[in-house]
Enzyme design. Structure first.
Site, PDB file in Angstrom:
ATOM      1  N   ASP A 345       0.818  -1.215   0.000  1.00  0.00           N
ATOM      2  CA  ASP A 345       0.000   0.000   0.000  1.00  0.00           C
ATOM      3  C   ASP A 345       0.854   1.269   0.000  1.00  0.00           C
ATOM      4  O   ASP A 345       0.342   2.357   0.262  1.00  0.00           O
ATOM      5  CB  ASP A 345      -0.938   0.011   1.206  1.00  0.00           C
ATOM      6  CG  ASP A 345      -0.194  -0.031   2.538  1.00  0.00           C
ATOM      7  OD1 ASP A 345       1.018  -0.324   2.533  1.00  0.00           O
ATOM      8  OD2 ASP A 345      -0.819   0.236   3.582  1.00  0.00           O
ATOM      9  N   GLU A 428      10.171  -2.529  13.266  1.00  0.00           N
ATOM     10  CA  GLU A 428      11.388  -2.023  12.621  1.00  0.00           C
ATOM     11  C   GLU A 428      12.534  -1.908  13.621  1.00  0.00           C
ATOM     12  O   GLU A 428      13.673  -2.316  13.333  1.00  0.00           O
ATOM     13  CB  GLU A 428      11.133  -0.656  11.985  1.00  0.00           C
ATOM     14  CG  GLU A 428      10.005  -0.630  10.965  1.00  0.00           C
ATOM     15  CD  GLU A 428       8.657  -0.293  11.581  1.00  0.00           C
ATOM     16  OE1 GLU A 428       7.755   0.117  10.833  1.00  0.00           O
ATOM     17  OE2 GLU A 428       8.534  -0.435  12.809  1.00  0.00           O
TER      18      GLU A 428
END
Length: 489
Positions: A345, A428
Protein backbone atom coordinates in the site's frame (compact mmCIF):
# COMPACT_ATOMS: atom_id res chain seq x y z
CA UNK A 1 -8.59 44.90 -115.91
CA UNK A 2 -8.51 41.68 -113.91
CA UNK A 3 -4.73 41.27 -113.76
CA UNK A 4 -3.99 44.06 -111.27
CA UNK A 5 -6.57 42.71 -108.84
CA UNK A 6 -5.12 39.23 -108.99
CA UNK A 7 -1.64 40.61 -108.39
CA UNK A 8 -2.89 42.56 -105.35
CA UNK A 9 -4.47 39.45 -103.90
CA UNK A 10 -1.23 37.50 -104.38
CA UNK A 11 0.75 40.17 -102.62
CA UNK A 12 -1.63 40.12 -99.65
CA UNK A 13 -1.28 36.30 -99.30
CA UNK A 14 2.51 36.49 -99.20
CA UNK A 15 2.38 39.09 -96.39
CA UNK A 16 0.26 36.84 -94.19
CA UNK A 17 2.63 33.89 -94.72
CA UNK A 18 5.61 36.06 -93.75
CA UNK A 19 3.94 37.08 -90.45
CA UNK A 20 3.23 33.44 -89.58
CA UNK A 21 6.85 32.49 -90.18
CA UNK A 22 8.06 35.28 -87.93
CA UNK A 23 5.76 34.14 -85.08
CA UNK A 24 6.92 30.52 -85.38
CA UNK A 25 10.55 31.60 -85.25
CA UNK A 26 9.87 33.72 -82.17
CA UNK A 27 8.12 30.79 -80.45
CA UNK A 28 11.02 28.48 -81.15
CA UNK A 29 13.45 31.01 -79.74
CA UNK A 30 11.44 31.37 -76.56
CA UNK A 31 11.27 27.59 -76.08
CA UNK A 32 15.00 27.28 -76.60
CA UNK A 33 15.77 30.02 -74.05
CA UNK A 34 13.40 28.43 -71.50
CA UNK A 35 15.01 25.04 -72.02
CA UNK A 36 18.47 26.50 -71.49
CA UNK A 37 17.30 28.35 -68.35
CA UNK A 38 15.73 25.24 -66.78
CA UNK A 39 18.76 23.10 -67.58
CA UNK A 40 21.12 25.71 -66.14
CA UNK A 41 19.02 25.98 -62.97
CA UNK A 42 19.02 22.22 -62.45
CA UNK A 43 22.79 22.01 -62.90
CA UNK A 44 23.27 24.85 -60.43
CA UNK A 45 21.06 23.17 -57.81
CA UNK A 46 22.92 19.88 -58.15
CA UNK A 47 26.26 21.62 -57.74
CA UNK A 48 24.93 23.58 -54.73
CA UNK A 49 23.70 20.43 -52.98
CA UNK A 50 27.02 18.72 -53.58
CA UNK A 51 28.85 21.75 -52.20
CA UNK A 52 26.68 21.84 -49.06
CA UNK A 53 27.16 18.14 -48.44
CA UNK A 54 30.91 18.69 -48.33
CA UNK A 55 30.67 21.38 -45.65
CA UNK A 56 31.23 20.38 -41.94
CA UNK A 57 28.37 20.62 -39.42
CA UNK A 58 28.04 23.81 -37.45
CA UNK A 59 29.00 23.71 -33.80
CA UNK A 60 25.43 24.22 -32.63
CA UNK A 61 23.86 21.76 -35.05
CA UNK A 62 22.39 18.57 -33.51
CA UNK A 63 21.81 15.27 -35.28
CA UNK A 64 18.73 13.52 -33.94
CA UNK A 65 18.91 9.76 -33.54
CA UNK A 66 15.50 8.23 -34.21
CA UNK A 67 16.40 4.61 -33.47
CA UNK A 68 14.45 3.68 -30.34
CA UNK A 69 14.69 -0.09 -30.62
CA UNK A 70 14.40 -1.74 -27.24
CA UNK A 71 16.55 -4.63 -28.45
CA UNK A 72 19.65 -2.44 -28.36
CA UNK A 73 21.86 -3.16 -25.30
CA UNK A 74 22.04 0.58 -24.68
CA UNK A 75 18.35 1.41 -25.10
CA UNK A 76 16.74 3.88 -22.73
CA UNK A 77 15.21 1.14 -20.56
CA UNK A 78 18.59 -0.63 -20.25
CA UNK A 79 20.44 2.51 -19.16
CA UNK A 80 17.66 3.58 -16.79
CA UNK A 81 17.86 0.28 -14.93
CA UNK A 82 21.57 0.87 -14.21
CA UNK A 83 21.46 4.64 -13.84
CA UNK A 84 22.13 4.73 -10.11
CA UNK A 85 25.44 2.88 -9.88
CA UNK A 86 28.02 5.02 -8.00
CA UNK A 87 30.66 6.47 -10.36
CA UNK A 88 33.30 8.26 -8.33
CA UNK A 89 35.88 5.52 -9.06
CA UNK A 90 35.27 4.76 -12.74
CA UNK A 91 38.19 3.26 -14.65
CA UNK A 92 38.37 5.58 -17.63
CA UNK A 93 41.17 3.58 -19.27
CA UNK A 94 38.83 0.65 -20.02
CA UNK A 95 36.21 2.99 -21.48
CA UNK A 96 38.51 4.43 -24.14
CA UNK A 97 40.41 1.23 -24.86
CA UNK A 98 38.98 0.57 -28.32
CA UNK A 99 39.22 4.16 -29.56
CA UNK A 100 42.71 4.75 -28.16
CA UNK A 101 44.09 1.55 -29.70
CA UNK A 102 42.74 2.53 -33.13
CA UNK A 103 44.40 5.96 -32.93
CA UNK A 104 47.74 4.44 -31.96
CA UNK A 105 47.62 2.02 -34.87
CA UNK A 106 46.88 4.80 -37.36
CA UNK A 107 49.74 6.87 -35.95
CA UNK A 108 52.16 3.94 -36.33
CA UNK A 109 51.09 3.45 -39.93
CA UNK A 110 51.69 7.14 -40.75
CA UNK A 111 55.17 6.98 -39.19
CA UNK A 112 56.12 3.97 -41.31
CA UNK A 113 56.48 1.54 -38.44
CA UNK A 114 55.01 -1.33 -40.40
CA UNK A 115 51.55 -2.47 -41.34
CA UNK A 116 48.77 -2.97 -38.83
CA UNK A 117 48.69 -6.52 -37.50
CA UNK A 118 45.25 -8.09 -37.57
CA UNK A 119 44.18 -11.08 -35.49
CA UNK A 120 40.97 -13.02 -35.04
CA UNK A 121 39.17 -11.90 -31.90
CA UNK A 122 38.39 -14.47 -29.24
CA UNK A 123 35.44 -14.56 -26.85
CA UNK A 124 37.29 -12.58 -24.15
CA UNK A 125 38.20 -9.80 -26.59
CA UNK A 126 34.61 -9.54 -27.78
CA UNK A 127 33.23 -9.37 -24.22
CA UNK A 128 35.86 -6.80 -23.21
CA UNK A 129 35.22 -4.57 -26.21
CA UNK A 130 31.48 -4.86 -25.68
CA UNK A 131 31.71 -3.79 -22.05
CA UNK A 132 34.09 -0.93 -22.95
CA UNK A 133 31.74 0.38 -25.65
CA UNK A 134 28.75 0.08 -23.30
CA UNK A 135 30.58 2.02 -20.61
CA UNK A 136 31.71 4.67 -23.10
CA UNK A 137 28.18 5.07 -24.42
CA UNK A 138 26.89 5.36 -20.88
CA UNK A 139 29.38 8.13 -20.19
CA UNK A 140 28.26 10.00 -23.30
CA UNK A 141 24.65 9.49 -22.24
CA UNK A 142 25.34 11.06 -18.88
CA UNK A 143 27.16 14.00 -20.40
CA UNK A 144 23.82 15.82 -20.38
CA UNK A 145 23.60 15.61 -16.57
CA UNK A 146 24.45 18.96 -15.01
CA UNK A 147 25.86 17.48 -11.80
CA UNK A 148 29.65 17.48 -11.32
CA UNK A 149 31.39 14.18 -11.97
CA UNK A 150 34.71 13.38 -10.28
CA UNK A 151 36.71 10.55 -11.83
CA UNK A 152 39.56 8.86 -10.01
CA UNK A 153 42.43 7.33 -11.95
CA UNK A 154 43.36 5.09 -9.02
CA UNK A 155 40.26 2.96 -9.27
CA UNK A 156 40.53 -0.79 -9.45
CA UNK A 157 39.65 -2.71 -12.61
CA UNK A 158 39.54 -6.19 -11.12
CA UNK A 159 36.49 -8.37 -11.64
CA UNK A 160 34.20 -9.51 -8.87
CA UNK A 161 33.02 -13.09 -8.85
CA UNK A 162 29.93 -12.08 -6.90
CA UNK A 163 28.80 -9.76 -9.71
CA UNK A 164 28.85 -12.68 -12.15
CA UNK A 165 25.99 -14.36 -10.33
CA UNK A 166 22.34 -13.81 -11.02
CA UNK A 167 18.99 -14.48 -9.44
CA UNK A 168 17.93 -18.10 -9.83
CA UNK A 169 14.19 -18.55 -9.48
CA UNK A 170 12.73 -21.99 -8.99
CA UNK A 171 9.75 -23.68 -10.46
CA UNK A 172 6.69 -24.50 -8.41
CA UNK A 173 7.65 -26.49 -5.32
CA UNK A 174 6.32 -27.24 -1.86
CA UNK A 175 8.30 -26.46 1.25
CA UNK A 176 7.72 -26.52 4.99
CA UNK A 177 8.77 -23.40 6.88
CA UNK A 178 11.18 -24.18 9.75
CA UNK A 179 9.22 -22.08 12.23
CA UNK A 180 5.73 -22.90 10.92
CA UNK A 181 3.56 -25.99 10.95
CA UNK A 182 1.82 -25.23 7.66
CA UNK A 183 3.28 -26.02 4.25
CA UNK A 184 4.18 -23.20 1.90
CA UNK A 185 3.57 -23.42 -1.81
CA UNK A 186 5.83 -21.41 -4.06
CA UNK A 187 5.34 -20.34 -7.64
CA UNK A 188 8.19 -18.71 -9.49
CA UNK A 189 8.69 -17.31 -12.93
CA UNK A 190 12.08 -17.37 -14.58
CA UNK A 191 13.93 -14.25 -15.54
CA UNK A 192 13.54 -12.92 -19.07
CA UNK A 193 15.84 -13.96 -21.88
CA UNK A 194 17.15 -10.41 -22.09
CA UNK A 195 18.40 -10.55 -18.50
CA UNK A 196 20.00 -13.95 -19.09
CA UNK A 197 21.74 -12.71 -22.22
CA UNK A 198 23.04 -9.65 -20.42
CA UNK A 199 24.33 -11.87 -17.60
CA UNK A 200 26.18 -14.13 -20.06
CA UNK A 201 27.88 -11.34 -21.99
CA UNK A 202 28.96 -9.39 -18.94
CA UNK A 203 30.58 -12.05 -16.78
CA UNK A 204 34.06 -10.70 -17.56
CA UNK A 205 33.27 -7.04 -16.98
CA UNK A 206 34.55 -4.94 -14.14
CA UNK A 207 32.92 -5.04 -10.73
CA UNK A 208 30.84 -2.23 -9.33
CA UNK A 209 32.89 0.62 -7.93
CA UNK A 210 31.56 2.40 -4.87
CA UNK A 211 31.57 6.13 -4.46
CA UNK A 212 34.38 7.15 -2.11
CA UNK A 213 33.44 10.79 -1.71
CA UNK A 214 31.59 13.79 -3.08
CA UNK A 215 32.84 16.69 -5.17
CA UNK A 216 32.93 20.02 -3.42
CA UNK A 217 30.36 22.50 -4.67
CA UNK A 218 32.03 25.82 -5.49
CA UNK A 219 28.72 27.63 -5.37
CA UNK A 220 28.39 26.78 -1.68
CA UNK A 221 31.35 29.02 -0.87
CA UNK A 222 29.36 32.02 -1.97
CA UNK A 223 26.83 31.31 0.79
CA UNK A 224 28.94 32.25 3.80
CA UNK A 225 32.18 30.77 2.50
CA UNK A 226 31.34 27.17 3.53
CA UNK A 227 31.45 24.50 0.85
CA UNK A 228 28.83 21.76 1.17
CA UNK A 229 28.70 18.31 -0.35
CA UNK A 230 26.75 17.75 -3.51
CA UNK A 231 24.72 14.65 -4.17
CA UNK A 232 26.47 11.68 -5.72
CA UNK A 233 26.61 11.24 -9.47
CA UNK A 234 25.87 7.76 -10.81
CA UNK A 235 26.55 6.08 -14.12
CA UNK A 236 25.69 2.75 -15.73
CA UNK A 237 27.49 -0.49 -14.98
CA UNK A 238 27.38 -3.85 -16.65
CA UNK A 239 25.34 -5.82 -14.12
CA UNK A 240 23.51 -4.70 -10.97
CA UNK A 241 23.37 -6.81 -7.79
CA UNK A 242 20.08 -8.63 -7.18
CA UNK A 243 17.22 -7.17 -5.17
CA UNK A 244 14.83 -9.19 -2.98
CA UNK A 245 11.57 -7.37 -2.32
CA UNK A 246 9.60 -8.85 0.60
CA UNK A 247 5.92 -7.89 0.45
CA UNK A 248 3.51 -9.13 3.15
CA UNK A 249 -0.13 -9.28 2.11
CA UNK A 250 -3.47 -10.53 3.42
CA UNK A 251 -6.95 -11.10 2.03
CA UNK A 252 -9.05 -7.91 1.74
CA UNK A 253 -11.02 -6.07 -0.97
CA UNK A 254 -7.99 -3.93 -1.93
CA UNK A 255 -5.50 -6.81 -2.11
CA UNK A 256 -5.38 -7.40 -5.87
CA UNK A 257 -5.44 -3.69 -6.69
CA UNK A 258 -2.49 -2.93 -4.40
CA UNK A 259 -0.44 -5.90 -5.63
CA UNK A 260 -1.07 -4.80 -9.22
CA UNK A 261 0.07 -1.24 -8.51
CA UNK A 262 3.25 -2.35 -6.75
CA UNK A 263 3.94 -5.09 -9.29
CA UNK A 264 3.97 -2.74 -12.25
CA UNK A 265 6.33 -0.45 -10.35
CA UNK A 266 8.72 -3.35 -9.74
CA UNK A 267 8.49 -4.32 -13.40
CA UNK A 268 10.71 -1.34 -14.22
CA UNK A 269 13.53 -2.74 -12.04
CA UNK A 270 15.91 -5.39 -13.40
CA UNK A 271 17.51 -8.30 -11.56
CA UNK A 272 14.79 -8.49 -8.94
CA UNK A 273 12.91 -11.28 -7.16
CA UNK A 274 9.56 -10.43 -5.58
CA UNK A 275 8.73 -12.44 -2.46
CA UNK A 276 4.95 -12.13 -1.97
CA UNK A 277 4.03 -13.73 1.35
CA UNK A 278 0.39 -13.98 2.39
CA UNK A 279 -1.02 -14.26 5.88
CA UNK A 280 -3.03 -17.40 5.09
CA UNK A 281 -2.96 -21.17 5.41
CA UNK A 282 -2.94 -21.76 1.65
CA UNK A 283 -2.28 -19.80 -1.51
CA UNK A 284 -5.01 -17.85 -3.30
CA UNK A 285 -5.48 -18.61 -7.04
CA UNK A 286 -6.54 -15.00 -7.64
CA UNK A 287 -3.26 -13.72 -6.22
CA UNK A 288 -1.24 -16.23 -8.22
CA UNK A 289 -3.08 -15.27 -11.41
CA UNK A 290 -2.42 -11.57 -10.74
CA UNK A 291 1.30 -12.19 -10.19
CA UNK A 292 1.51 -14.26 -13.37
CA UNK A 293 -0.20 -11.53 -15.37
CA UNK A 294 2.16 -8.81 -14.08
CA UNK A 295 5.21 -10.79 -15.15
CA UNK A 296 7.69 -9.88 -12.39
CA UNK A 297 9.87 -12.83 -11.20
CA UNK A 298 8.28 -13.85 -7.93
CA UNK A 299 7.89 -16.42 -5.18
CA UNK A 300 4.42 -16.75 -3.68
CA UNK A 301 4.57 -18.07 -0.10
CA UNK A 302 2.20 -18.30 2.86
CA UNK A 303 2.93 -17.61 6.53
CA UNK A 304 -0.10 -17.37 8.83
CA UNK A 305 0.00 -15.29 11.98
CA UNK A 306 0.39 -17.45 15.13
CA UNK A 307 -2.92 -18.17 16.82
CA UNK A 308 -2.02 -16.47 20.11
CA UNK A 309 -1.71 -13.13 18.33
CA UNK A 310 -4.94 -13.58 16.37
CA UNK A 311 -6.96 -13.95 19.59
CA UNK A 312 -5.52 -10.91 21.35
CA UNK A 313 -7.72 -7.87 21.85
CA UNK A 314 -4.75 -5.54 21.52
CA UNK A 315 -3.09 -4.38 18.33
CA UNK A 316 -2.06 -7.31 16.17
CA UNK A 317 1.49 -7.64 14.82
CA UNK A 318 0.47 -7.74 11.16
CA UNK A 319 3.06 -8.76 8.62
CA UNK A 320 5.64 -10.03 11.11
CA UNK A 321 5.27 -13.72 10.29
CA UNK A 322 5.33 -12.83 6.59
CA UNK A 323 8.57 -10.87 6.83
CA UNK A 324 10.28 -13.48 9.00
CA UNK A 325 9.28 -16.10 6.43
CA UNK A 326 10.98 -13.97 3.78
CA UNK A 327 14.15 -13.79 5.88
CA UNK A 328 14.15 -17.59 6.20
CA UNK A 329 13.82 -17.91 2.44
CA UNK A 330 16.80 -15.62 1.83
CA UNK A 331 18.97 -17.47 4.33
CA UNK A 332 18.22 -20.70 2.48
CA UNK A 333 18.37 -19.49 -1.14
CA UNK A 334 20.37 -16.25 -1.46
CA UNK A 335 24.00 -15.43 -0.87
CA UNK A 336 24.27 -11.84 -2.12
CA UNK A 337 22.15 -8.84 -2.95
CA UNK A 338 19.92 -6.59 -0.86
CA UNK A 339 16.57 -7.19 0.85
CA UNK A 340 13.83 -4.61 1.25
CA UNK A 341 10.44 -4.71 2.96
CA UNK A 342 8.00 -3.13 0.49
CA UNK A 343 4.40 -2.98 1.68
CA UNK A 344 1.84 -3.16 -1.10
CA UNK A 345 0.00 0.00 0.00
CA UNK A 346 3.03 2.32 -0.38
CA UNK A 347 4.23 4.45 -3.30
CA UNK A 348 7.78 4.13 -4.60
CA UNK A 349 10.05 6.09 -6.92
CA UNK A 350 12.01 3.47 -8.87
CA UNK A 351 15.25 5.41 -8.29
CA UNK A 352 15.28 4.25 -4.67
CA UNK A 353 15.52 0.63 -5.84
CA UNK A 354 18.56 1.39 -7.99
CA UNK A 355 20.21 3.18 -5.07
CA UNK A 356 19.50 0.59 -2.38
CA UNK A 357 20.85 -2.35 -4.40
CA UNK A 358 24.47 -1.31 -3.56
CA UNK A 359 23.96 -1.37 0.20
CA UNK A 360 26.93 -2.86 2.05
CA UNK A 361 25.28 -3.31 5.44
CA UNK A 362 22.25 -1.09 6.15
CA UNK A 363 21.02 1.94 4.23
CA UNK A 364 18.34 4.47 5.22
CA UNK A 365 16.34 7.33 3.65
CA UNK A 366 13.22 9.45 4.41
CA UNK A 367 9.63 8.22 4.05
CA UNK A 368 6.84 10.69 3.40
CA UNK A 369 3.27 10.81 4.77
CA UNK A 370 4.19 9.26 8.11
CA UNK A 371 2.53 10.39 11.38
CA UNK A 372 1.78 14.01 12.25
CA UNK A 373 5.24 15.21 11.18
CA UNK A 374 4.51 14.20 7.59
CA UNK A 375 7.85 12.42 7.24
CA UNK A 376 10.02 9.90 9.04
CA UNK A 377 13.69 10.51 8.37
CA UNK A 378 17.22 10.24 9.75
CA UNK A 379 18.63 13.58 10.93
CA UNK A 380 21.86 14.41 9.07
CA UNK A 381 24.22 17.14 10.22
CA UNK A 382 27.43 17.78 8.27
CA UNK A 383 27.12 14.43 6.53
CA UNK A 384 26.73 12.40 9.72
CA UNK A 385 23.73 10.60 11.23
CA UNK A 386 22.75 12.54 14.33
CA UNK A 387 19.36 11.08 15.19
CA UNK A 388 15.86 10.42 13.86
CA UNK A 389 12.88 12.63 13.11
CA UNK A 390 9.51 10.93 13.55
CA UNK A 391 6.10 11.75 14.95
CA UNK A 392 6.37 8.89 17.44
CA UNK A 393 9.67 7.98 19.07
CA UNK A 394 8.29 5.67 21.78
CA UNK A 395 11.68 4.84 23.27
CA UNK A 396 12.85 3.28 20.03
CA UNK A 397 16.54 3.26 19.16
CA UNK A 398 15.65 3.25 15.45
CA UNK A 399 12.38 5.19 15.04
CA UNK A 400 12.12 4.62 11.30
CA UNK A 401 9.37 3.46 8.95
CA UNK A 402 9.37 -0.02 7.41
CA UNK A 403 9.83 1.51 3.95
CA UNK A 404 12.87 3.55 5.01
CA UNK A 405 15.72 1.03 5.16
CA UNK A 406 17.35 -1.86 3.27
CA UNK A 407 19.75 -4.59 4.43
CA UNK A 408 22.52 -6.47 2.66
CA UNK A 409 21.92 -10.22 2.35
CA UNK A 410 25.55 -10.93 3.26
CA UNK A 411 25.15 -8.78 6.37
CA UNK A 412 21.99 -10.74 7.23
CA UNK A 413 23.89 -14.04 6.94
CA UNK A 414 26.40 -12.71 9.45
CA UNK A 415 23.51 -12.23 11.90
CA UNK A 416 21.75 -15.63 11.87
CA UNK A 417 19.54 -14.68 14.85
CA UNK A 418 18.21 -11.50 13.28
CA UNK A 419 14.43 -11.45 12.99
CA UNK A 420 11.41 -9.21 13.47
CA UNK A 421 9.65 -9.30 16.85
CA UNK A 422 5.88 -9.80 17.29
CA UNK A 423 5.56 -6.43 19.00
CA UNK A 424 3.18 -3.94 17.31
CA UNK A 425 4.84 -0.57 16.71
CA UNK A 426 8.34 -1.90 17.39
CA UNK A 427 8.84 -4.22 14.41
CA UNK A 428 11.39 -2.02 12.62
CA UNK A 429 13.28 -1.15 15.80
CA UNK A 430 13.41 -4.76 16.95
CA UNK A 431 14.70 -6.03 13.61
CA UNK A 432 17.42 -3.36 13.34
CA UNK A 433 18.44 -4.02 16.94
CA UNK A 434 18.82 -7.73 16.11
CA UNK A 435 21.42 -6.76 13.48
CA UNK A 436 23.80 -5.56 16.21
CA UNK A 437 26.58 -4.68 16.30
CA UNK A 438 25.61 -1.85 13.96
CA UNK A 439 27.22 1.56 14.35
CA UNK A 440 25.59 4.74 13.05
CA UNK A 441 28.67 5.40 10.93
CA UNK A 442 28.02 2.13 9.08
CA UNK A 443 24.51 3.18 8.01
CA UNK A 444 24.53 4.46 4.43
CA UNK A 445 22.45 7.57 3.74
CA UNK A 446 20.61 7.44 0.42
CA UNK A 447 18.23 9.80 -1.43
CA UNK A 448 20.76 12.64 -1.69
CA UNK A 449 21.94 12.19 1.92
CA UNK A 450 18.31 12.01 3.07
CA UNK A 451 17.38 15.31 1.40
CA UNK A 452 14.85 13.73 -0.97
CA UNK A 453 11.66 11.73 -0.45
CA UNK A 454 11.46 8.73 -2.77
CA UNK A 455 9.01 6.56 -0.81
CA UNK A 456 5.60 7.44 0.65
CA UNK A 457 3.39 5.65 3.17
CA UNK A 458 0.28 6.48 1.15
CA UNK A 459 -2.02 3.66 2.32
CA UNK A 460 -5.31 2.83 0.62
CA UNK A 461 -8.82 3.80 1.58
CA UNK A 462 -10.66 0.98 3.31
CA UNK A 463 -13.52 -0.44 1.27
CA UNK A 464 -16.50 -2.35 2.55
CA UNK A 465 -16.94 -5.92 1.32
CA UNK A 466 -18.91 -6.18 -1.91
CA UNK A 467 -22.54 -7.22 -1.71
CA UNK A 468 -23.31 -10.71 -3.06
CA UNK A 469 -24.47 -10.85 -6.68
CA UNK A 470 -28.08 -11.70 -7.48
CA UNK A 471 -27.44 -14.81 -9.58
CA UNK A 472 -31.10 -15.18 -10.51
CA UNK A 473 -31.05 -11.83 -12.24
CA UNK A 474 -27.42 -11.61 -13.43
CA UNK A 475 -26.33 -15.26 -13.58
CA UNK A 476 -26.03 -15.32 -17.37
CA UNK A 477 -24.20 -12.02 -17.77
CA UNK A 478 -20.60 -10.87 -17.51
CA UNK A 479 -21.24 -9.97 -13.86
CA UNK A 480 -21.09 -13.65 -13.00
CA UNK A 481 -17.43 -13.70 -14.11
CA UNK A 482 -16.59 -10.45 -12.31
CA UNK A 483 -18.14 -11.89 -9.14
CA UNK A 484 -15.36 -14.49 -9.07
CA UNK A 485 -12.70 -11.75 -9.09
CA UNK A 486 -13.99 -9.89 -6.05
CA UNK A 487 -11.94 -10.43 -2.90
CA UNK A 488 -13.92 -10.54 0.31
CA UNK A 489 -12.44 -10.88 3.83
Amino acid sequence: MLLPQAKEVKLNGSGVSSNNNNKMALGKSIKMYLTIFVATTCVYMVLYQYHMSRQPLATNEVIKHTDKSSSSPLSSSFIASYLWSPAANVNTTAMGQGQGEGQRQRQRQRQGQGPIQLHAPNATDIATSTSASMAASAMSFLSTVSLPLTLSSSSSSSSSSSDAKSIITRTTTTRTAPALTSTTTTAATTTTSTTRTTTTTTRTTQKRLVTSGHAQNAMGKADGGVAHKTRSTFIAVSKPPPLYIITPTYRRPEQLAELTRLGYTLKHVLNLLWLVIEDANRTNPLVAHTLDRIGVPYEYLVAPMPEQYKLTKRAKPRGVSNRNRGLDYLRANATEGVLYFADDDNTYDINIFEQMRYTKKVSMWPVGLVTKTGVSSPIIREGKLEGYYDGWIGGRKYPVDMAGFAVSVKFLHERPQAKMPFKPGYEEDGFLRSLAPLDNAEIELLADECREILTWHTQTKKNSPALPLNMTRYGHTNLAFIEKLLVRP
